[in-house]
Design a protein around this motif. Structure first.
Motif, PDB file in Angstrom:
ATOM      1  N   ILE A 131      19.347  -2.801 -15.359  1.00 58.10           N
ATOM      2  CA  ILE A 131      18.094  -2.983 -14.613  1.00 58.10           C
ATOM      3  C   ILE A 131      18.136  -2.176 -13.326  1.00 58.10           C
ATOM      4  O   ILE A 131      17.181  -1.480 -12.987  1.00 58.10           O
ATOM      5  CB  ILE A 131      17.832  -4.478 -14.315  1.00 58.10           C
ATOM      6  N   PHE A 132      19.243  -2.247 -12.605  1.00 58.95           N
ATOM      7  CA  PHE A 132      19.339  -1.545 -11.329  1.00 58.95           C
ATOM      8  C   PHE A 132      19.395  -0.027 -11.505  1.00 58.95           C
ATOM      9  O   PHE A 132      19.082   0.713 -10.579  1.00 58.95           O
ATOM     10  CB  PHE A 132      20.514  -2.061 -10.503  1.00 58.95           C
ATOM     11  N   ALA A 133      19.777   0.441 -12.682  1.00 62.35           N
ATOM     12  CA  ALA A 133      19.803   1.879 -12.950  1.00 62.35           C
ATOM     13  C   ALA A 133      18.449   2.398 -13.424  1.00 62.35           C
ATOM     14  O   ALA A 133      18.214   3.608 -13.436  1.00 62.35           O
ATOM     15  CB  ALA A 133      20.866   2.191 -13.999  1.00 62.35           C
ATOM     16  N   SER A 134      17.543   1.504 -13.791  1.00 57.55           N
ATOM     17  CA  SER A 134      16.246   1.917 -14.316  1.00 57.55           C
ATOM     18  C   SER A 134      15.231   2.106 -13.200  1.00 57.55           C
ATOM     19  O   SER A 134      15.378   1.550 -12.116  1.00 57.55           O
ATOM     20  CB  SER A 134      15.746   0.872 -15.325  1.00 57.55           C
ATOM     21  N   PRO A 135      14.173   2.891 -13.471  1.00 58.14           N
ATOM     22  CA  PRO A 135      13.128   3.078 -12.465  1.00 58.14           C
ATOM     23  C   PRO A 135      12.397   1.775 -12.187  1.00 58.14           C
ATOM     24  O   PRO A 135      12.292   0.906 -13.046  1.00 58.14           O
ATOM     25  CB  PRO A 135      12.176   4.090 -13.108  1.00 58.14           C
ATOM     26  N   GLY A 136      11.882   1.661 -10.981  1.00 58.69           N
ATOM     27  CA  GLY A 136      11.104   0.497 -10.606  1.00 58.69           C
ATOM     28  C   GLY A 136      11.580  -0.084  -9.296  1.00 58.69           C
ATOM     29  O   GLY A 136      12.505   0.427  -8.662  1.00 58.69           O
ATOM     30  N   LEU A 137      10.930  -1.143  -8.888  1.00 55.34           N
ATOM     31  CA  LEU A 137      11.215  -1.806  -7.624  1.00 55.34           C
ATOM     32  C   LEU A 137      12.081  -3.030  -7.868  1.00 55.34           C
ATOM     33  O   LEU A 137      11.771  -3.849  -8.735  1.00 55.34           O
ATOM     34  CB  LEU A 137       9.897  -2.227  -6.955  1.00 55.34           C
ATOM     35  N   THR A 182      -1.318   6.702  -9.334  1.00 55.10           N
ATOM     36  CA  THR A 182      -0.533   7.770  -8.712  1.00 55.10           C
ATOM     37  C   THR A 182      -1.006   9.102  -9.266  1.00 55.10           C
ATOM     38  O   THR A 182      -1.074   9.267 -10.486  1.00 55.10           O
ATOM     39  CB  THR A 182       0.975   7.582  -9.010  1.00 55.10           C
ATOM     40  N   ALA A 183      -1.314  10.028  -8.384  1.00 57.85           N
ATOM     41  CA  ALA A 183      -1.742  11.381  -8.775  1.00 57.85           C
ATOM     42  C   ALA A 183      -2.859  11.336  -9.819  1.00 57.85           C
ATOM     43  O   ALA A 183      -2.844  12.079 -10.789  1.00 57.85           O
ATOM     44  CB  ALA A 183      -0.548  12.195  -9.288  1.00 57.85           C
ATOM     45  N   GLY A 184      -3.812  10.433  -9.612  1.00 57.11           N
ATOM     46  CA  GLY A 184      -4.973  10.368 -10.492  1.00 57.11           C
ATOM     47  C   GLY A 184      -4.737   9.665 -11.811  1.00 57.11           C
ATOM     48  O   GLY A 184      -5.619   9.637 -12.660  1.00 57.11           O
ATOM     49  N   ALA A 185      -3.550   9.115 -12.016  1.00 59.42           N
ATOM     50  CA  ALA A 185      -3.260   8.416 -13.270  1.00 59.42           C
ATOM     51  C   ALA A 185      -2.711   7.023 -12.965  1.00 59.42           C
ATOM     52  O   ALA A 185      -2.159   6.789 -11.898  1.00 59.42           O
ATOM     53  CB  ALA A 185      -2.239   9.211 -14.081  1.00 59.42           C
ATOM     54  N   LEU A 186      -2.876   6.133 -13.924  1.00 61.85           N
ATOM     55  CA  LEU A 186      -2.293   4.804 -13.787  1.00 61.85           C
ATOM     56  C   LEU A 186      -0.894   4.822 -14.397  1.00 61.85           C
ATOM     57  O   LEU A 186      -0.702   5.263 -15.522  1.00 61.85           O
ATOM     58  CB  LEU A 186      -3.137   3.755 -14.506  1.00 61.85           C
ATOM     59  N   LEU A 187       0.067   4.360 -13.626  1.00 63.19           N
ATOM     60  CA  LEU A 187       1.437   4.249 -14.112  1.00 63.19           C
ATOM     61  C   LEU A 187       1.869   2.796 -14.021  1.00 63.19           C
ATOM     62  O   LEU A 187       1.466   2.084 -13.100  1.00 63.19           O
ATOM     63  CB  LEU A 187       2.385   5.109 -13.265  1.00 63.19           C
ATOM     64  N   ALA A 188       2.697   2.387 -14.948  1.00 62.47           N
ATOM     65  CA  ALA A 188       3.245   1.035 -14.907  1.00 62.47           C
ATOM     66  C   ALA A 188       4.417   1.024 -13.940  1.00 62.47           C
ATOM     67  O   ALA A 188       5.307   1.873 -14.020  1.00 62.47           O
ATOM     68  CB  ALA A 188       3.692   0.609 -16.297  1.00 62.47           C
ATOM     69  N   LEU A 189       4.404   0.094 -13.013  1.00 60.82           N
ATOM     70  CA  LEU A 189       5.517  -0.100 -12.083  1.00 60.82           C
ATOM     71  C   LEU A 189       6.225  -1.389 -12.476  1.00 60.82           C
ATOM     72  O   LEU A 189       5.629  -2.462 -12.460  1.00 60.82           O
ATOM     73  CB  LEU A 189       5.016  -0.204 -10.642  1.00 60.82           C
ATOM     74  N   ASP A 190       7.479  -1.254 -12.874  1.00 59.94           N
ATOM     75  CA  ASP A 190       8.286  -2.428 -13.189  1.00 59.94           C
ATOM     76  C   ASP A 190       8.872  -2.961 -11.893  1.00 59.94           C
ATOM     77  O   ASP A 190       9.344  -2.208 -11.049  1.00 59.94           O
ATOM     78  CB  ASP A 190       9.414  -2.066 -14.158  1.00 59.94           C
ATOM     79  N   ILE A 191       8.826  -4.278 -11.748  1.00 61.11           N
ATOM     80  CA  ILE A 191       9.328  -4.938 -10.545  1.00 61.11           C
ATOM     81  C   ILE A 191      10.222  -6.092 -10.982  1.00 61.11           C
ATOM     82  O   ILE A 191       9.854  -6.860 -11.875  1.00 61.11           O
ATOM     83  CB  ILE A 191       8.173  -5.512  -9.688  1.00 61.11           C
ATOM     84  N   ALA A 235       0.836  -1.209   0.000  1.00 57.94           N
ATOM     85  CA  ALA A 235       0.000   0.000   0.000  1.00 57.94           C
ATOM     86  C   ALA A 235       0.864   1.249   0.000  1.00 57.94           C
ATOM     87  O   ALA A 235       0.565   2.238  -0.693  1.00 57.94           O
ATOM     88  CB  ALA A 235      -0.938  -0.016   1.202  1.00 57.94           C
ATOM     89  N   LYS A 236       1.944   1.228   0.756  1.00 59.09           N
ATOM     90  CA  LYS A 236       2.852   2.387   0.773  1.00 59.09           C
ATOM     91  C   LYS A 236       3.570   2.543  -0.565  1.00 59.09           C
ATOM     92  O   LYS A 236       3.747   3.657  -1.049  1.00 59.09           O
ATOM     93  CB  LYS A 236       3.857   2.260   1.912  1.00 59.09           C
ATOM     94  N   LEU A 237       3.965   1.440  -1.162  1.00 59.94           N
ATOM     95  CA  LEU A 237       4.614   1.502  -2.471  1.00 59.94           C
ATOM     96  C   LEU A 237       3.654   2.043  -3.528  1.00 59.94           C
ATOM     97  O   LEU A 237       4.040   2.836  -4.382  1.00 59.94           O
ATOM     98  CB  LEU A 237       5.103   0.111  -2.884  1.00 59.94           C
ATOM     99  N   GLN A 238       2.406   1.632  -3.452  1.00 59.72           N
ATOM    100  CA  GLN A 238       1.412   2.083  -4.427  1.00 59.72           C
ATOM    101  C   GLN A 238       1.036   3.549  -4.222  1.00 59.72           C
ATOM    102  O   GLN A 238       0.515   4.177  -5.127  1.00 59.72           O
ATOM    103  CB  GLN A 238       0.173   1.205  -4.341  1.00 59.72           C
ATOM    104  N   THR A 275       5.272  -6.384 -14.260  1.00 57.37           N
ATOM    105  CA  THR A 275       4.817  -5.004 -14.402  1.00 57.37           C
ATOM    106  C   THR A 275       3.382  -4.951 -13.890  1.00 57.37           C
ATOM    107  O   THR A 275       2.559  -5.789 -14.260  1.00 57.37           O
ATOM    108  CB  THR A 275       4.871  -4.538 -15.871  1.00 57.37           C
ATOM    109  N   VAL A 276       3.117  -3.978 -13.016  1.00 59.31           N
ATOM    110  CA  VAL A 276       1.764  -3.787 -12.499  1.00 59.31           C
ATOM    111  C   VAL A 276       1.384  -2.329 -12.694  1.00 59.31           C
ATOM    112  O   VAL A 276       2.243  -1.457 -12.807  1.00 59.31           O
ATOM    113  CB  VAL A 276       1.651  -4.172 -11.003  1.00 59.31           C
ATOM    114  N   ASP A 277       0.091  -2.078 -12.761  1.00 58.75           N
ATOM    115  CA  ASP A 277      -0.398  -0.711 -12.854  1.00 58.75           C
ATOM    116  C   ASP A 277      -0.634  -0.170 -11.451  1.00 58.75           C
ATOM    117  O   ASP A 277      -1.245  -0.840 -10.620  1.00 58.75           O
ATOM    118  CB  ASP A 277      -1.702  -0.640 -13.656  1.00 58.75           C
ATOM    119  N   VAL A 278      -0.141   1.041 -11.207  1.00 63.76           N
ATOM    120  CA  VAL A 278      -0.265   1.686  -9.908  1.00 63.76           C
ATOM    121  C   VAL A 278      -0.911   3.049 -10.117  1.00 63.76           C
ATOM    122  O   VAL A 278      -0.497   3.810 -10.998  1.00 63.76           O
ATOM    123  CB  VAL A 278       1.136   1.850  -9.254  1.00 63.76           C
TER     124      VAL A 278
END
Length: 170
Positions: free
Chosen positions: A118-124, A87-96, A30-33, A82-85
């Motif tokens: 991979i470690f330099a790219s955005p995501g979890l 954020t700020a009223g929009a859906l963003l793809a979160l790469d994990i 929940a905190k990550l989302q 990849t999941v949709d999260v």
């Protein structure tokens, strides 16, 4: 050493049942989302074999919205999702990426596998057995150390090493 000039914050909790593990994973999800979808976030999972690292990771990934079978990356080394999260009223793809470096015999295998990008790219990034990658990994935002005690109780030590890691603490 902490990153972002953030002091280390250490908290201790216990997971007395798998339901406790699942509840902690759901709260963390929940905190990550709630706002880290655009960040590059690294969570290290420490503990002996059978301590519950993969079980926790499965509960976290499911709580984040991963559907279907969540496989252990022990043999593949990495599983990507990849999941949709929202954020700020929009859906963003979160790469994990869920890594398991248990089978590494040499820390240089991390570099040889091409994980730097991979470690330099955005995501979890969730990493089991991070010590097997030596000093190749970037600094973690949150370390989760799980120790199996008597009666299947897990003593869990959470160490936030950045402001982003501190925001994930209960």
């Amino acid at each position: 050493m902490a990153i972002d000039d953030h002091p280390l914050i250490v908290k201790s909790i216990a997971w007395t049942t798998e339901a406790d593990t699942q509840a902690f994973a759901a709260a963390l999800a929940a905190k990550l989302q709630a706002g880290t979808a655009e960040r590059n976030l690294l969570i290290e999972l420490h503990g002996d074999l059978g301590s519950g690292k993969t079980t926790f990771a499965r509960h976290l990934l499911t709580s984040l919205g991963v559907t279907g079978r969540v496989k252990s990356p022990t043999y593949a080394v990495v599983e990507a999702y990849t999941v949709d999260v929202a954020t700020a009223g929009a859906l963003l793809a979160l790469d994990i990426w869920h890594f398991d470096f248990y089978r590494f015999n040499n820390p240089d295998e991390w570099e040889e596998a091409g994980f730097r990008d991979i470690f330099a790219s955005p995501g979890l990034k969730l990493v089991e057995w991070p010590e097997k990658a030596g000093d190749h990994l970037p600094a973690a935002d949150l370390n989760i150390a799980v120790e199996l005690l008597e009666g299947d109780v897990r003593a869990v030590t959470l160490t936030a090493r950045s402001a982003a890691g501190a925001a994930l603490l209960p």
